[in-house]
Scaffold this active site. Structure first.
Site, PDB file in Angstrom:
ATOM      1  N   CYS A   1       0.737  -1.138   0.034  1.00 61.15           N
ATOM      2  CA  CYS A   1       0.012   0.068   0.046  1.00 61.15           C
ATOM      3  C   CYS A   1       0.693   1.244   0.079  1.00 61.15           C
ATOM      4  CB  CYS A   1      -0.986  -0.046   1.043  1.00 61.15           C
ATOM      5  SG  CYS A   1      -2.535   1.186   0.958  1.00 61.15           S
TER       6      CYS A   1
ATOM      7  N   HIS B   1      -4.089  -4.504  -0.298  1.00 65.23           N
ATOM      8  CA  HIS B   1      -3.535  -5.150   0.852  1.00 65.23           C
ATOM      9  C   HIS B   1      -3.566  -6.745   0.671  1.00 65.23           C
ATOM     10  CE1 HIS B   1      -3.473  -1.537   3.476  1.00 65.23           C
ATOM     11  NE2 HIS B   1      -4.288  -0.988   2.684  1.00 65.23           N
TER      12      HIS B   1
ATOM     13  N   GLU C   1      -2.775  -8.840   2.826  1.00 63.22           N
ATOM     14  CA  GLU C   1      -3.096  -9.451   4.160  1.00 63.22           C
ATOM     15  C   GLU C   1      -4.650  -9.524   4.325  1.00 63.22           C
ATOM     16  OE1 GLU C   1      -2.006  -6.416   3.541  1.00 63.22           O
ATOM     17  OE2 GLU C   1      -2.516  -5.112   4.938  1.00 63.22           O
TER      18      GLU C   1
END
Lengths: 198, 256
Positions: free
Chosen positions: A77, A178, A180
């Site tokens: 990011c 992202h 994750e």
């Protein structure tokens, strides 16, 4: 494998660390130069503004350290954006590793800004990062500034304009979204990235 | 293309997921982590956890379950309920939540929206609006978590939406209270009004009962997401089936 997660730009690292836990990786959340230099892989996550993050990296004496790393480095990011030369967010010079400037999404296109939500990855290259990843798989984005498409773009995305979603320059990688938070697709992309280390 | 989001909402009371009809008579429907995982695995785009007792009890959300959720799912999630200070918000985000949603505390102190947006970025700051339609006017209600404390505010849905938008909110969840839990469809008129009023994502909430209701709200309004609870908790609608249906009807949704 030792992973150093640079704790320098933003507040919310928990999700990135949770993702590393799910991959059973050893990591240290750190701003220690030696730990960063000696790690097998370095992650540069970031949420917040470019000016604030660059300021923190400068204050911690980490800008040169990051630029000189030879092991795989992944910016996530804002962390990816910092790898470029310059951001119009706060009008700050960034790390200058990858050619290009960050621009703001145009405000004359009726776009809701930030670009927030699931959007699809577009890529036409063979790269180990894309093992088991399908064209147009969706990943989760939250950002108001974007990196242009250039020769280092591995995957792009479109929100009013085409922009870089995944970048690779030498040992430096960046993901604008992202991973994750991008469900199974994100987990695979992270696993594929860590596989590059071996 | 940016996808329309399907968002299961889990109302949390005393550490369990509960659901009532029109914000009353809450019944336990399951374990937080179990349901969060189930929805995440079945293709939910995001989850919202409302601690429905926190705000009306003047107490803050308990943090343990937030970090448990963050460890167990890998999609974004938002936490709401009793977040009234920067420290509260920071704590929730540091435990792994992606967004904080404020409702009653924003009505008590609208500047909170700006404070949060400045500190964490607008993308983190969701404002929940509980709107109750009466004689064609959309009234904003406060403290809806407890039927004995629920009260009308001076705001209409429209003026409050504009106020929080201008204060820096990054997203609005519009809970249409007349529709809540009765499964007759989203309030399309109201959703259309608010989504055209503000230039931030609006999430429709209240009334989902069938697959068609989701199609209706995405095809006839500019909302970017649709939130629902009972139809998912009670297995009336499967998220995979819903997304396959929406995709076939031409709505951009995430399907792997």
């Amino acid at each position: 494998m030792n992973v150093a997660v640079i704790e320098s730009c933003g507040a919310n690292f928990k999700s990135v660390l949770n993702a590393l836990d799910r991959l059973n990786l050893n990591y240290k959340l750190t701003i220690d130069k030696t730990i960063i230099q000696q790690a097998d892989v370095v992650l540069l996550p970031g949420v917040g503004s470019a000016g604030f993050a660059m300021n923190k990296l400068n204050n911690n004496g980490l800008t040169d350290v990051i630029c000189q790393l030879k092991q795989p480095v992944l910016g996530i990011c804002l962390g990816m954006q910092l790898l470029y030369e310059y951001s119009v967010e706060d009008n700050v010079p960034c790390l200058g590793i990858i050619p290009g400037r960050l621009n703001k999404f145009p405000d004359n296109m009726n776009l809701i800004i930030p670009h927030m939500g699931w959007n699809n990855l577009i890529f036409d290259v063979n790269h180990p990062l894309f093992a088991d990843i399908k064209l147009n798989n969706d990943v989760y984005f939250v950002h108001s500034y974007y990196a242009p498409i250039n020769e280092y773009t591995l995957a792009s995305c479109n929100y009013g304009v085409d922009f870089t979603a995944i970048v690779n320059y030498a040992n430096f990688y960046g993901m604008q979204f992202h991973p994750e938070k991008s469900s199974e697709v994100g987990a695979k992309l992270l696993a594929n990235f860590f596989r590059l280390v071996k | 293309m940016l996808k329309k989001r399907i968002i299961p909402c889990l109302d949390v009371q005393n550490g369990k997921v509960v659901k009532g009809v029109q914000f009353r008579n809450h019944q336990v429907v399951g374990d937080i982590i179990e349901l969060a995982k189930r929805y995440s695995d079945s293709g939910a785009d995001e989850l919202v956890f409302y601690d429905i007792t926190a705000s009306s009890d003047q107490r803050q959300v308990d943090k343990k379950w937030i970090s448990d959720i963050a460890r167990n799912i890998n999609i974004p999630f938002c936490v709401a309920g009793g977040i009234r200070t920067l420290a509260d918000a920071e704590n929730v985000l540091a435990n792994g939540a992606d967004k904080i949603s404020i409702n009653s505390p924003a009505l008590e102190n609208p500047n909170l929206v700006t404070e949060f947006a400045k500190r964490f970025g607008s993308q983190c700051v969701v404002v929940g609006i509980d709107s109750y339609e009466h004689n064609g006017v959309y009234h904003v209600k406060q403290y809806t978590g407890d039927v004995n404390k629920t009260m009308l505010t001076k705001h209409t849905m429209q003026d409050w939406a504009l106020i929080v938008y201008n204060l820096g909110a990054g997203e609005i969840v519009l809970n249409c209270m007349n529709q809540d839990g009765v499964r007759k469809g989203y309030d399309l008129v109201q959703c259309k009004i608010i989504a055209e009023l503000v230039n931030i994502p609006v999430i429709a909430s209240g009334g989902a009962g069938t697959l068609e209701h989701f199609y209706d709200v995405f095809s006839s309004t500019n909302v970017t997401g649709a939130l629902a609870a009972s139809v998912f908790h009670n297995n009336i609608i499967q998220i995979k089936e819903l997304k396959t249906y929406l995709k076939a009807k031409g709505i951009a949704v995430r399907c792997d």
